[in-house]
Design a protein around this motif. Structure first.
Motif, PDB file in Angstrom:
ATOM      1  N   LYS A 149     -18.659 -28.907   0.261  1.00  0.00           N
ATOM      2  CA  LYS A 149     -18.095 -30.121  -0.363  1.00  0.00           C
ATOM      3  C   LYS A 149     -17.760 -29.847  -1.827  1.00  0.00           C
ATOM      4  O   LYS A 149     -16.720 -30.265  -2.338  1.00  0.00           O
ATOM      5  CB  LYS A 149     -19.096 -31.280  -0.283  1.00  0.00           C
ATOM      6  N   GLN A 150     -18.668 -29.125  -2.499  1.00  0.00           N
ATOM      7  CA  GLN A 150     -18.402 -28.865  -3.920  1.00  0.00           C
ATOM      8  C   GLN A 150     -17.198 -27.933  -4.082  1.00  0.00           C
ATOM      9  O   GLN A 150     -16.421 -28.061  -5.024  1.00  0.00           O
ATOM     10  CB  GLN A 150     -19.658 -28.314  -4.620  1.00  0.00           C
ATOM     11  N   ARG A 151     -17.006 -27.014  -3.129  1.00  0.00           N
ATOM     12  CA  ARG A 151     -15.812 -26.148  -3.176  1.00  0.00           C
ATOM     13  C   ARG A 151     -14.541 -26.976  -3.032  1.00  0.00           C
ATOM     14  O   ARG A 151     -13.551 -26.729  -3.723  1.00  0.00           O
ATOM     15  CB  ARG A 151     -15.858 -25.101  -2.061  1.00  0.00           C
ATOM     16  N   VAL A 152     -14.582 -27.956  -2.125  1.00  0.00           N
ATOM     17  CA  VAL A 152     -13.411 -28.816  -1.954  1.00  0.00           C
ATOM     18  C   VAL A 152     -13.168 -29.597  -3.244  1.00  0.00           C
ATOM     19  O   VAL A 152     -12.026 -29.727  -3.714  1.00  0.00           O
ATOM     20  CB  VAL A 152     -13.605 -29.800  -0.770  1.00  0.00           C
ATOM     21  N   ALA A 170     -22.594 -30.000 -11.868  1.00  0.00           N
ATOM     22  CA  ALA A 170     -21.878 -29.635 -10.644  1.00  0.00           C
ATOM     23  C   ALA A 170     -22.735 -28.864  -9.648  1.00  0.00           C
ATOM     24  O   ALA A 170     -22.362 -28.764  -8.479  1.00  0.00           O
ATOM     25  CB  ALA A 170     -20.640 -28.811 -11.000  1.00  0.00           C
ATOM     26  N   THR A 171     -23.855 -28.316 -10.090  1.00  0.00           N
ATOM     27  CA  THR A 171     -24.696 -27.566  -9.150  1.00  0.00           C
ATOM     28  C   THR A 171     -26.051 -28.234  -8.922  1.00  0.00           C
ATOM     29  O   THR A 171     -26.890 -27.703  -8.190  1.00  0.00           O
ATOM     30  CB  THR A 171     -24.940 -26.125  -9.666  1.00  0.00           C
ATOM     31  N   GLU A 181     -23.552 -19.283  -5.534  1.00  0.00           N
ATOM     32  CA  GLU A 181     -22.188 -19.115  -5.013  1.00  0.00           C
ATOM     33  C   GLU A 181     -21.190 -19.944  -5.814  1.00  0.00           C
ATOM     34  O   GLU A 181     -20.105 -19.469  -6.154  1.00  0.00           O
ATOM     35  CB  GLU A 181     -22.134 -19.558  -3.536  1.00  0.00           C
ATOM     36  N   ILE A 182     -21.572 -21.169  -6.126  1.00  0.00           N
ATOM     37  CA  ILE A 182     -20.659 -22.036  -6.885  1.00  0.00           C
ATOM     38  C   ILE A 182     -20.470 -21.476  -8.308  1.00  0.00           C
ATOM     39  O   ILE A 182     -19.360 -21.473  -8.848  1.00  0.00           O
ATOM     40  CB  ILE A 182     -21.188 -23.497  -6.923  1.00  0.00           C
ATOM     41  N   LEU A 183     -21.552 -20.969  -8.899  1.00  0.00           N
ATOM     42  CA  LEU A 183     -21.419 -20.380 -10.245  1.00  0.00           C
ATOM     43  C   LEU A 183     -20.515 -19.162 -10.215  1.00  0.00           C
ATOM     44  O   LEU A 183     -19.683 -18.965 -11.115  1.00  0.00           O
ATOM     45  CB  LEU A 183     -22.792 -19.985 -10.801  1.00  0.00           C
ATOM     46  N   ALA A 184     -20.639 -18.347  -9.157  1.00  0.00           N
ATOM     47  CA  ALA A 184     -19.774 -17.166  -9.043  1.00  0.00           C
ATOM     48  C   ALA A 184     -18.319 -17.599  -8.916  1.00  0.00           C
ATOM     49  O   ALA A 184     -17.416 -16.996  -9.522  1.00  0.00           O
ATOM     50  CB  ALA A 184     -20.203 -16.315  -7.849  1.00  0.00           C
ATOM     51  N   LEU A 185     -18.086 -18.661  -8.147  1.00  0.00           N
ATOM     52  CA  LEU A 185     -16.716 -19.173  -7.983  1.00  0.00           C
ATOM     53  C   LEU A 185     -16.167 -19.672  -9.330  1.00  0.00           C
ATOM     54  O   LEU A 185     -15.036 -19.349  -9.714  1.00  0.00           O
ATOM     55  CB  LEU A 185     -16.714 -20.307  -6.945  1.00  0.00           C
TER      56      LEU A 185
END
Ligand SMILES: Nc1ncnc2c1ncn2[C@@H]1O[C@H](COP(=O)(O)OP(=O)(O)OP(=O)(O)O)[C@@H](O)[C@H]1O
Length: 389
Positions: A149-152, A170-171, A181-185
């Motif tokens: 969901k956070q990626r979207v 955001a995380t 993963e979100i931080l890497a993105l």
């Protein structure tokens, strides 16, 4: 590097029950183009309100918001909409619309920016490729994990090629692995697309993993700011010190205290590795004191290390002369490290309690680079070697 965002002496005053509440008080912030700028602080410190002034979701009561050298504080109507379309926003709670697909969620942002219908599908596919979710294009949010969901929501925030991305916790709703993963993105988006990111977090490991600069807020005031390494490596304000103590600091177990030789407990903080061993041996030799290393910890900020050692400085001779050389040795140690202070066991306990509210959920390093050397109890030469190894 030029500022992409300047908040110049910004204050935001709300009215609550007929009384003014100053959520942000005279905050000045310079965010450089292409960096990741972080804001940390206790709940209610004013972080969200400050960040929301950047796209004027909150209008400053006084002060100026300058984006790319242009004062936008008074923008309204179409000009304000245009400004906002160049600034993406990612929320802790994702803010996706549940009864439409992933594609439609992103399409709303494109539609708002008047992207013709015929071009939307290709852009949505491109965005989902960027965040690694091509196969979920026709799924509904309820069919996605929190990280997906956070990626979207990141894809949606990037739909109109913003140069600035604002991330409010955001995380914080994600587990440690998904957070990584979100931080890497976000780091990839920052590096590859050159998007400037302003990120609010209460997670210390997030702060040290991705922030270039950090501002520490308390009661609406920015109490300290600078490079993340400098701010956390040589904290000047009590709040920052407390944050650092909790995560880089070390506490001496109470049961150890009666076993300690008499002397003074000093916590030394140093930036980058390798500087300690010669310092300790040099000072103990020159000042004729014993310096026992009780405890140590090293935290990494990217590739830079900040180390903490707790040492017990004891006189080799009794009386006034002994007290004098101990003080001289402590002065010398203090002058040769990034930060130093005298400890008492009670003080450590207090600090632990006072910062729990800020970085409540960070037991382990998000970036997996922390190393700790818990050597309390082995308060002689061996401990020293373990810490510095
Ligand atoms: N719309 C509003 N009306 C009245 N008071 C508000 C409003 N928005 C925020 N506040 C108050 O302003 C202060 C700062 O709130 P803000 O949400 O910016 O802090 P924060 O640091 O982001 O906290 P948190 O991490 O809990 O979200 C708080 O005292 C809050 O109650």
């Amino acid at each position: 590097m030029a500022d992409i965002i300047t908040l110049d002496d910004v204050s935001v005053v709300f009215e609550s029950d007929g009384r003014p509440v100053e959520a942000v008080s005279h905050a000045t912030v310079h965010v450089e183009e292409g960096e990741i700028f972080g804001i940390v602080g206790f709940s209610g410190a004013g972080k969200s309100t400050l960040v929301r002034t950047i796209n004027l979701l909150e209008r400053p009561t006084s002060g100026h918001v300058i984006i790319d050298g242009r004062d936008v504080t008074a923008l309204r109507g179409a000009a304000l909409r245009e400004l906002r379309s160049g600034i993406g926003f990612v929320f802790q709670s994702f803010n996706l619309i549940d009864n439409v697909t992933v594609a439609q969620n992103i399409a709303f942002a494109l539609k708002a920016a008047h992207v013709p219908k015929a071009r939307r599908r290709a852009r949505i596919e491109e965005l989902l490729r960027l965040v690694g979710l091509e196969e979920k294009i026709d799924s509904y949010p309820s069919q996605l994990s929190g990280g997906q969901k956070q990626r979207v929501s990141i894809a949606r925030a990037l739909a109109n090629h913003p140069r600035i991305l604002l991330c409010d916790e955001a995380t914080s709703a994600l587990d440690l692995e998904t957070t990584e993963e979100i931080l890497a993105l976000l780091k990839r988006i920052n590096a590859e697309l050159g998007v400037t990111i302003v990120f609010i977090t209460h997670q210390f490991d997030v702060a040290k993993a991705i922030f270039d600069h950090v501002a520490v807020m308390e009661h609406g005031v920015i109490v300290e700011q600078g490079t993340t390494f400098d701010v956390f490596g040589s904290p000047r304000h009590e709040t920052t010190r407390a944050l650092v103590e909790r995560y880089l600091g070390v506490a001496i177990p109470k049961q150890l205290v009666p076993q300690l030789p008499s002397g003074r407990l000093i916590e030394l903080r140093y930036k980058d590795e390798g500087a300690f061993e010669p310092l300790i041996s040099d000072v103990s030799r020159r000042f004729e004191v014993s310096i026992n290393v009780l405890h140590g910890n090293v935290g990494y900020f990217g590739t830079q290390a900040i180390g903490t050692l707790v040492v017990l400085v004891s006189a080799r001779q009794e009386g006034q002369r002994g007290a004098f050389v101990v003080q001289a040795a402590i002065d010398e140690l203090t002058s040769r490290v990034a930060d130093a202070r005298e400890l008492s066991v009670a003080l450590n306990d207090d600090i632990g309690a006072s910062v729990d509210a800020i970085f409540a959920d960070d037991a382990d390093g998000v970036d997996g680079t922390d190393t700790s050397a818990h050597t309390a109890g082995a308060h002689h030469g061996n401990a020293h070697k373990e810490v510095l190894a």
